[in-house]
Design a protein around this motif. Structure first.
Motif, PDB file in Angstrom:
ATOM      1  N   LEU A  17       0.806  -1.218   0.000  1.00 23.89           N
ATOM      2  CA  LEU A  17       0.000   0.000   0.000  1.00 23.89           C
ATOM      3  C   LEU A  17       0.841   1.270   0.000  1.00 23.89           C
ATOM      4  CD1 LEU A  17      -2.868  -0.971   2.454  1.00 23.89           C
ATOM      5  CD2 LEU A  17      -2.996  -0.728  -0.025  1.00 23.89           C
ATOM      6  N   ARG A  18       2.099   1.177   0.414  1.00 25.54           N
ATOM      7  CA  ARG A  18       2.972   2.355   0.447  1.00 25.54           C
ATOM      8  C   ARG A  18       4.011   2.344  -0.680  1.00 25.54           C
ATOM      9  NH1 ARG A  18       5.468   3.716   5.845  1.00 25.54           N
ATOM     10  NH2 ARG A  18       5.236   5.801   5.036  1.00 25.54           N
ATOM     11  N   SER A  19       3.884   1.436  -1.629  1.00 26.05           N
ATOM     12  CA  SER A  19       4.896   1.273  -2.672  1.00 26.05           C
ATOM     13  C   SER A  19       4.774   2.313  -3.788  1.00 26.05           C
ATOM     14  CB  SER A  19       4.787  -0.124  -3.286  1.00 26.05           C
ATOM     15  OG  SER A  19       3.593  -0.233  -4.037  1.00 26.05           O
ATOM     16  N   LYS A  20       5.843   2.450  -4.553  1.00 23.46           N
ATOM     17  CA  LYS A  20       5.862   3.356  -5.699  1.00 23.46           C
ATOM     18  C   LYS A  20       4.882   2.885  -6.763  1.00 23.46           C
ATOM     19  CE  LYS A  20       8.697   5.615  -9.132  1.00 23.46           C
ATOM     20  NZ  LYS A  20       7.500   6.144  -9.697  1.00 23.46           N
ATOM     21  N   GLU A  21       4.735   1.589  -6.923  1.00 28.86           N
ATOM     22  CA  GLU A  21       3.799   1.053  -7.910  1.00 28.86           C
ATOM     23  C   GLU A  21       2.369   1.466  -7.589  1.00 28.86           C
ATOM     24  OE1 GLU A  21       6.134  -0.773  -6.375  1.00 28.86           O
ATOM     25  OE2 GLU A  21       7.485  -1.237  -8.040  1.00 28.86           O
ATOM     26  N   MET A  23       1.566   4.105  -5.874  1.00 29.33           N
ATOM     27  CA  MET A  23       1.530   5.551  -6.107  1.00 29.33           C
ATOM     28  C   MET A  23       1.288   5.828  -7.587  1.00 29.33           C
ATOM     29  SD  MET A  23       1.869   8.692  -4.890  1.00 29.33           S
ATOM     30  CE  MET A  23       2.873   8.801  -3.442  1.00 29.33           C
ATOM     31  N   ASP A  24       1.917   5.055  -8.456  1.00 27.13           N
ATOM     32  CA  ASP A  24       1.726   5.223  -9.896  1.00 27.13           C
ATOM     33  C   ASP A  24       0.280   4.926 -10.303  1.00 27.13           C
ATOM     34  OD1 ASP A  24       4.399   5.889 -10.115  1.00 27.13           O
ATOM     35  OD2 ASP A  24       5.013   3.885 -10.775  1.00 27.13           O
ATOM     36  N   ILE A  25      -0.308   3.899  -9.730  1.00 29.19           N
ATOM     37  CA  ILE A  25      -1.696   3.542 -10.043  1.00 29.19           C
ATOM     38  C   ILE A  25      -2.643   4.650  -9.584  1.00 29.19           C
ATOM     39  CG2 ILE A  25      -3.570   1.945  -9.456  1.00 29.19           C
ATOM     40  CD1 ILE A  25      -1.397  -0.265  -9.325  1.00 29.19           C
ATOM     41  N   CYS A  26      -2.458   5.142  -8.372  1.00 27.91           N
ATOM     42  CA  CYS A  26      -3.311   6.213  -7.853  1.00 27.91           C
ATOM     43  C   CYS A  26      -3.148   7.491  -8.670  1.00 27.91           C
ATOM     44  CB  CYS A  26      -2.984   6.483  -6.388  1.00 27.91           C
ATOM     45  SG  CYS A  26      -3.481   5.167  -5.279  1.00 27.91           S
ATOM     46  N   SER A  27      -1.914   7.809  -9.039  1.00 28.29           N
ATOM     47  CA  SER A  27      -1.655   8.991  -9.853  1.00 28.29           C
ATOM     48  C   SER A  27      -2.317   8.876 -11.214  1.00 28.29           C
ATOM     49  CB  SER A  27      -0.150   9.190 -10.048  1.00 28.29           C
ATOM     50  OG  SER A  27       0.463   9.466  -8.836  1.00 28.29           O
ATOM     51  N   GLU A  28      -2.299   7.685 -11.783  1.00 23.99           N
ATOM     52  CA  GLU A  28      -2.929   7.460 -13.087  1.00 23.99           C
ATOM     53  C   GLU A  28      -4.434   7.736 -13.012  1.00 23.99           C
ATOM     54  OE1 GLU A  28      -3.706   3.682 -15.998  1.00 23.99           O
ATOM     55  OE2 GLU A  28      -1.799   3.768 -14.918  1.00 23.99           O
ATOM     56  N   TYR A  29      -5.100   7.235 -11.977  1.00 25.18           N
ATOM     57  CA  TYR A  29      -6.535   7.492 -11.804  1.00 25.18           C
ATOM     58  C   TYR A  29      -6.810   8.983 -11.616  1.00 25.18           C
ATOM     59  CZ  TYR A  29      -8.128   2.667 -11.511  1.00 25.18           C
ATOM     60  OH  TYR A  29      -8.456   1.370 -11.799  1.00 25.18           O
ATOM     61  N   ALA A  30      -6.021   9.638 -10.774  1.00 28.04           N
ATOM     62  CA  ALA A  30      -6.230  11.058 -10.498  1.00 28.04           C
ATOM     63  C   ALA A  30      -5.963  11.907 -11.734  1.00 28.04           C
ATOM     64  CB  ALA A  30      -5.343  11.506  -9.341  1.00 28.04           C
ATOM     65  N   GLY A  48       1.089   8.584   2.947  1.00 23.81           N
ATOM     66  CA  GLY A  48       0.629   8.788   4.313  1.00 23.81           C
ATOM     67  C   GLY A  48       1.201   7.742   5.251  1.00 23.81           C
ATOM     68  N   ALA A  49       0.648   7.673   6.436  1.00 17.83           N
ATOM     69  CA  ALA A  49       1.133   6.725   7.433  1.00 17.83           C
ATOM     70  C   ALA A  49       0.848   5.281   7.031  1.00 17.83           C
ATOM     71  CB  ALA A  49       0.474   7.020   8.770  1.00 17.83           C
ATOM     72  N   ASN A  50      -0.276   5.054   6.369  1.00 20.16           N
ATOM     73  CA  ASN A  50      -0.667   3.690   6.033  1.00 20.16           C
ATOM     74  C   ASN A  50      -0.659   3.376   4.545  1.00 20.16           C
ATOM     75  OD1 ASN A  50      -1.226   2.986   8.737  1.00 20.16           O
ATOM     76  ND2 ASN A  50      -3.140   4.099   8.596  1.00 20.16           N
ATOM     77  N   ARG A  51      -0.850   4.389   3.710  1.00 18.38           N
ATOM     78  CA  ARG A  51      -0.954   4.134   2.264  1.00 18.38           C
ATOM     79  C   ARG A  51      -0.681   5.415   1.492  1.00 18.38           C
ATOM     80  NH1 ARG A  51      -6.634   3.414   4.054  1.00 18.38           N
ATOM     81  NH2 ARG A  51      -5.880   1.318   4.251  1.00 18.38           N
ATOM     82  N   VAL A  52      -0.567   5.258   0.177  1.00 16.15           N
ATOM     83  CA  VAL A  52      -0.381   6.416  -0.686  1.00 16.15           C
ATOM     84  C   VAL A  52      -1.736   7.053  -0.954  1.00 16.15           C
ATOM     85  CG1 VAL A  52       1.708   5.525  -1.762  1.00 16.15           C
ATOM     86  CG2 VAL A  52      -0.493   5.057  -2.800  1.00 16.15           C
TER      87      VAL A  52
END
Length: 80
Positions: A17-21, A23-30, A48-52
């Motif tokens: 949940l905190r990985s760069k991969e 982060m890339d998936i979330c950024s793609e959606y946003a 964040g503390a628990n996830r991107v």
């Protein structure tokens, strides 16, 4: 039918949940949602503390008004 029991690897899930991969998936959606919205909307991401987290926000007055009146960000994120 046999019962299957498994134990979740909490450290592994936290790492995922905190990985760069992720982060890339979330950024793609946003970024996809922001592209549907047009000018005046901005994407930000952070770990964040628990996830991107990825956030789409209205930055200009016109974008804020449009979002307030039409719920544009929610519609763009969920594809409506």
């Amino acid at each position: 039918m046999a019962k299957v029991k498994f134990e979740l690897n909490r450290e592994g899930v936290r790492e995922l949940l905190r990985s760069k991969e992720m982060m890339d998936i979330c950024s793609e959606y946003a970024n996809s949602a922001a592209a549907r919205l047009g000018d005046g909307y901005e994407v930000s991401t952070h770990t964040g503390a628990n996830r991107v987290n990825a956030q789409v926000s209205a930055e200009t007055f016109a974008a804020k008004r449009d979002n307030l009146k039409n719920n544009s960000i929610i519609k763009a994120v969920f594809g409506k």
